[in-house]
Design a protein around this motif. Structure first.
Motif, PDB file in Angstrom:
ATOM      1  N   ALA A   1      98.408  78.576  22.033  1.00  0.00           N
ATOM      2  CA  ALA A   1      99.519  77.616  21.975  1.00  0.00           C
ATOM      3  C   ALA A   1      99.025  76.316  21.328  1.00  0.00           C
ATOM      4  CB  ALA A   1     100.040  77.348  23.379  1.00  0.00           C
ATOM      5  N   PRO A   2      99.929  75.482  20.774  1.00  0.00           N
ATOM      6  CA  PRO A   2     101.357  75.724  20.624  1.00  0.00           C
ATOM      7  C   PRO A   2     101.646  76.807  19.582  1.00  0.00           C
ATOM      8  CG  PRO A   2     100.737  73.687  19.497  1.00  0.00           C
ATOM      9  CD  PRO A   2      99.526  74.158  20.210  1.00  0.00           C
ATOM     10  N   HIS A   3     102.683  77.578  19.865  1.00  0.00           N
ATOM     11  CA  HIS A   3     103.024  78.695  18.985  1.00  0.00           C
ATOM     12  C   HIS A   3     103.828  78.230  17.770  1.00  0.00           C
ATOM     13  CE1 HIS A   3     102.315  80.180  23.076  1.00  0.00           C
ATOM     14  NE2 HIS A   3     101.674  81.145  22.438  1.00  0.00           N
ATOM     15  N   GLU A   4     104.431  77.067  17.892  1.00  0.00           N
ATOM     16  CA  GLU A   4     105.120  76.421  16.765  1.00  0.00           C
ATOM     17  C   GLU A   4     104.860  74.918  16.830  1.00  0.00           C
ATOM     18  OE1 GLU A   4     106.892  77.193  14.141  1.00  0.00           O
ATOM     19  OE2 GLU A   4     107.676  79.222  14.473  1.00  0.00           O
ATOM     20  N   VAL A   5     104.654  74.307  15.660  1.00  0.00           N
ATOM     21  CA  VAL A   5     104.688  72.844  15.536  1.00  0.00           C
ATOM     22  C   VAL A   5     105.812  72.558  14.545  1.00  0.00           C
ATOM     23  CG1 VAL A   5     103.460  70.743  14.890  1.00  0.00           C
ATOM     24  CG2 VAL A   5     102.206  72.648  15.952  1.00  0.00           C
ATOM     25  N   LEU A   6     106.952  72.140  15.091  1.00  0.00           N
ATOM     26  CA  LEU A   6     108.137  71.899  14.267  1.00  0.00           C
ATOM     27  C   LEU A   6     108.231  70.426  13.887  1.00  0.00           C
ATOM     28  CD1 LEU A   6     110.953  73.999  16.029  1.00  0.00           C
ATOM     29  CD2 LEU A   6     109.595  74.627  14.019  1.00  0.00           C
ATOM     30  N   LEU A   7     108.379  70.169  12.597  1.00  0.00           N
ATOM     31  CA  LEU A   7     108.554  68.812  12.099  1.00  0.00           C
ATOM     32  C   LEU A   7     110.032  68.574  11.817  1.00  0.00           C
ATOM     33  CD1 LEU A   7     107.679  66.096  10.824  1.00  0.00           C
ATOM     34  CD2 LEU A   7     107.207  67.362   8.709  1.00  0.00           C
TER      35      LEU A   7
ATOM     36  N   THR B   1     104.071  74.122  11.357  1.00  0.00           N
ATOM     37  CA  THR B   1     104.356  75.533  11.059  1.00  0.00           C
ATOM     38  C   THR B   1     105.787  75.753  10.566  1.00  0.00           C
ATOM     39  OG1 THR B   1     104.969  75.925  13.366  1.00  0.00           O
ATOM     40  CG2 THR B   1     102.679  76.373  12.758  1.00  0.00           C
ATOM     41  N   GLY B   2     106.649  74.772  10.794  1.00  0.00           N
ATOM     42  CA  GLY B   2     108.041  74.921  10.364  1.00  0.00           C
ATOM     43  C   GLY B   2     108.740  73.579  10.361  1.00  0.00           C
ATOM     44  N   ILE B   3     109.830  73.508   9.612  1.00  0.00           N
ATOM     45  CA  ILE B   3     110.583  72.258   9.486  1.00  0.00           C
ATOM     46  C   ILE B   3     112.008  72.443   9.969  1.00  0.00           C
ATOM     47  CG2 ILE B   3     111.673  70.778   7.712  1.00  0.00           C
ATOM     48  CD1 ILE B   3     108.888  70.880   6.289  1.00  0.00           C
ATOM     49  N   VAL B   4     112.511  71.411  10.657  1.00  0.00           N
ATOM     50  CA  VAL B   4     113.924  71.326  11.003  1.00  0.00           C
ATOM     51  C   VAL B   4     114.485  70.179  10.170  1.00  0.00           C
ATOM     52  CG1 VAL B   4     115.631  70.982  12.819  1.00  0.00           C
ATOM     53  CG2 VAL B   4     113.428  72.040  13.382  1.00  0.00           C
ATOM     54  N   LEU B   5     115.451  70.479   9.314  1.00  0.00           N
ATOM     55  CA  LEU B   5     116.033  69.462   8.444  1.00  0.00           C
ATOM     56  C   LEU B   5     117.394  69.070   9.007  1.00  0.00           C
ATOM     57  CD1 LEU B   5     115.148  68.015   5.818  1.00  0.00           C
ATOM     58  CD2 LEU B   5     116.536  69.667   4.569  1.00  0.00           C
ATOM     59  N   THR B   6     117.504  67.829   9.490  1.00  0.00           N
ATOM     60  CA  THR B   6     118.745  67.363  10.122  1.00  0.00           C
ATOM     61  C   THR B   6     119.611  66.606   9.108  1.00  0.00           C
ATOM     62  OG1 THR B   6     117.795  65.234  10.811  1.00  0.00           O
ATOM     63  CG2 THR B   6     117.541  67.104  12.325  1.00  0.00           C
ATOM     64  N   LYS B   7     120.854  66.381   9.494  1.00  0.00           N
ATOM     65  CA  LYS B   7     121.798  65.538   8.736  1.00  0.00           C
ATOM     66  C   LYS B   7     122.015  66.016   7.302  1.00  0.00           C
ATOM     67  CE  LYS B   7     120.045  61.713  11.560  1.00  0.00           C
ATOM     68  NZ  LYS B   7     119.492  60.368  11.584  1.00  0.00           N
ATOM     69  N   LEU B   8     122.029  67.338   7.118  1.00  0.00           N
ATOM     70  CA  LEU B   8     122.286  67.894   5.783  1.00  0.00           C
ATOM     71  C   LEU B   8     123.734  67.678   5.364  1.00  0.00           C
ATOM     72  CD1 LEU B   8     120.559  71.351   5.192  1.00  0.00           C
ATOM     73  CD2 LEU B   8     120.573  69.394   3.657  1.00  0.00           C
ATOM     74  N   ASP B   9     124.622  67.599   6.358  1.00  0.00           N
ATOM     75  CA  ASP B   9     126.021  67.357   6.036  1.00  0.00           C
ATOM     76  C   ASP B   9     126.189  65.882   5.661  1.00  0.00           C
ATOM     77  OD1 ASP B   9     125.316  66.911   8.795  1.00  0.00           O
ATOM     78  OD2 ASP B   9     127.386  66.286   9.126  1.00  0.00           O
ATOM     79  N   GLY B  10     126.990  65.642   4.662  1.00  0.00           N
ATOM     80  CA  GLY B  10     127.300  64.252   4.323  1.00  0.00           C
ATOM     81  C   GLY B  10     126.251  63.533   3.500  1.00  0.00           C
ATOM     82  N   THR B  11     125.176  64.221   3.090  1.00  0.00           N
ATOM     83  CA  THR B  11     124.186  63.590   2.222  1.00  0.00           C
ATOM     84  C   THR B  11     124.219  64.232   0.838  1.00  0.00           C
ATOM     85  OG1 THR B  11     121.847  63.070   1.886  1.00  0.00           O
ATOM     86  CG2 THR B  11     122.316  65.144   2.980  1.00  0.00           C
ATOM     87  N   ALA B  12     123.859  63.439  -0.176  1.00  0.00           N
ATOM     88  CA  ALA B  12     123.756  63.983  -1.537  1.00  0.00           C
ATOM     89  C   ALA B  12     122.330  64.424  -1.828  1.00  0.00           C
ATOM     90  CB  ALA B  12     124.195  62.919  -2.537  1.00  0.00           C
ATOM     91  N   LYS B  13     121.434  64.306  -0.823  1.00  0.00           N
ATOM     92  CA  LYS B  13     120.004  64.516  -1.053  1.00  0.00           C
ATOM     93  C   LYS B  13     119.479  65.855  -0.525  1.00  0.00           C
ATOM     94  CE  LYS B  13     119.081  59.537  -0.843  1.00  0.00           C
ATOM     95  NZ  LYS B  13     118.476  59.302  -2.148  1.00  0.00           N
ATOM     96  N   GLY B  14     120.393  66.832  -0.347  1.00  0.00           N
ATOM     97  CA  GLY B  14     119.983  68.133   0.180  1.00  0.00           C
ATOM     98  C   GLY B  14     119.008  68.886  -0.703  1.00  0.00           C
ATOM     99  N   GLY B  15     118.882  68.467  -1.959  1.00  0.00           N
ATOM    100  CA  GLY B  15     117.924  69.095  -2.865  1.00  0.00           C
ATOM    101  C   GLY B  15     116.491  68.970  -2.380  1.00  0.00           C
ATOM    102  N   VAL B  16     116.273  68.054  -1.434  1.00  0.00           N
ATOM    103  CA  VAL B  16     114.917  67.854  -0.902  1.00  0.00           C
ATOM    104  C   VAL B  16     114.393  69.106  -0.200  1.00  0.00           C
ATOM    105  CG1 VAL B  16     115.509  66.939   1.399  1.00  0.00           C
ATOM    106  CG2 VAL B  16     113.458  66.110   0.217  1.00  0.00           C
ATOM    107  N   VAL B  17     115.291  69.995   0.209  1.00  0.00           N
ATOM    108  CA  VAL B  17     114.878  71.280   0.804  1.00  0.00           C
ATOM    109  C   VAL B  17     113.913  71.991  -0.143  1.00  0.00           C
ATOM    110  CG1 VAL B  17     115.649  73.568   1.532  1.00  0.00           C
ATOM    111  CG2 VAL B  17     117.004  71.586   2.134  1.00  0.00           C
ATOM    112  N   LEU B  18     114.257  71.979  -1.434  1.00  0.00           N
ATOM    113  CA  LEU B  18     113.429  72.652  -2.437  1.00  0.00           C
ATOM    114  C   LEU B  18     112.091  71.948  -2.618  1.00  0.00           C
ATOM    115  CD1 LEU B  18     116.271  73.173  -5.024  1.00  0.00           C
ATOM    116  CD2 LEU B  18     115.131  74.980  -3.775  1.00  0.00           C
TER     117      LEU B  18
END
Length: 311
Positions: free
Chosen positions: A220-226, A250-267
């Motif tokens: 453990a920890p089995h996940e470190v989520l940012l 180990t993984g990302i949680v991307l919040t507030k994707l709705d209402g932003t023009a900057k969702g391209g940051v996922v890529l």
């Protein structure tokens, strides 16, 4: 109720206008695929928060596909680019859980990105999936973070392990892990402080918390989520690089994707850090945190599909 795909598509409206709008401007009205087109596409991608590295990679992949498929019309490039974006984002990656005993998810990120809210929503989701969950209020530097986690705990009927403000976060993590072991708990979600002004302190604190957790539960920890806020665009990418260095994300949680023009940051995040985006938030509701499915994201981004049902 509309399916989640429809909600995702609606949530990505501003990103679509910004991202796909710029790309379509490059492709529209052209008679041929030439160097000027590739240069303008590169600029459009960089201007859409995709990041330099990922933009160059996408354009290079597009060149290869154009040659391979013998494409001559710019109007055909949109569909190819959608495929390449889904490819770049990789396969859907689920959360890692222990084969037996409690699983520990350590959640990191700067203040203000929606970290505590994400923990509350994730805990609620896991509980609905049939898992026994507890939350640990490891952000002991902010009384508000402890209080906020308790509110989520009351709302979802999930216990919160906490100490006083200013306590040692590693001690909170220790108590939570002990409670999980003694009560047959499936998942422990540990909150952490989000201070970035002193990287050395942050690094030492996270190392100590991880060391205590690992000592009590090997592996453990089995996940470190940012947790990252999509509205911050390139800042989110910089945070991903920093936390990758200090926390072994180990993984990302991307919040507030709705209402932003900057969702391209996922890529940009995926291309420049190789850390998979595992969950996304596209609304305020408790059900609006969902697993990230790259193919659905790419389809919703380009607004191609109305056939998808509930995910």
């Amino acid at each position: 109720m509309a399916g989640f795909f429809a909600k995702l598509k609606e949530g990505l409206t501003k990103t679509r206008e910004n991202f796909v709008g710029k790309i379509e401007e490059v492709f529209t009205g052209r008679k041929k695929i030439d160097e000027e087109l590739y240069d303008e596409l590169e600029e459009a991608l960089i201007g859409s928060d995709v990041g330099v590295h990922s933009s160059l990679e996408l354009v290079e992949r597009l060149r290869k596909e154009v040659k391979k498929r013998k494409i001559s019309q710019p109007s055909e490039l949109n569909e190819v680019l959608q495929e390449l974006i889904a490819e770049l984002l990789g396969e859907e990656e689920t959360l890692n859980f222990a084969e037996q005993g409690p699983s520990v998810i350590l959640v990191v990120g700067v203040n203000g990105v929606g970290k505590t809210t994400t923990i509350g929503k994730l805990a609620n989701r896991l509980k609905k999936d049939g898992k026994r969950v507890i939350m640990a209020a490891g952000d002991t530097f902010r009384a508000a973070a402890i209080d906020q986690l308790e509110v989520w705990g009351e709302r979802s009927g999930i216990e919160v392990i906490k100490h006083r403000e200013g306590s040692d976060p590693a001690a909170v993590a220790y108590d939570a892990v002990q409670a999980a072991k003694s009560r047959n708990i499936d998942v422990v979600i540990v909150d952490t402080a989000g201070r970035l002004h002193n990287k050395v302190n942050l690094m030492e604190e996270l190392r100590k918390v991880k060391r205590v957790i690992e000592r009590e539960i090997p592996g453990a920890p089995h996940e470190v989520l940012l947790v990252l806020d999509a509205t911050t665009g390139q800042n989110a990418l910089q945070q991903a690089k920093l936390f990758q260095e200090v926390a072994g994300v180990t993984g990302i949680v991307l919040t507030k994707l709705d209402g932003t023009a900057k969702g391209g940051v996922v890529l940009g995040i995926r291309g420049e850090t190789q850390i998979p985006v595992k969950w996304i938030g596209i609304g305020e509701g408790i059900e609006d945190l969902r697993p990230f499915v790259p193919q659905d994201f790419a389809a919703a981004l380009f607004n191609r599909s109305d056939e998808e049902g509930e995910i």
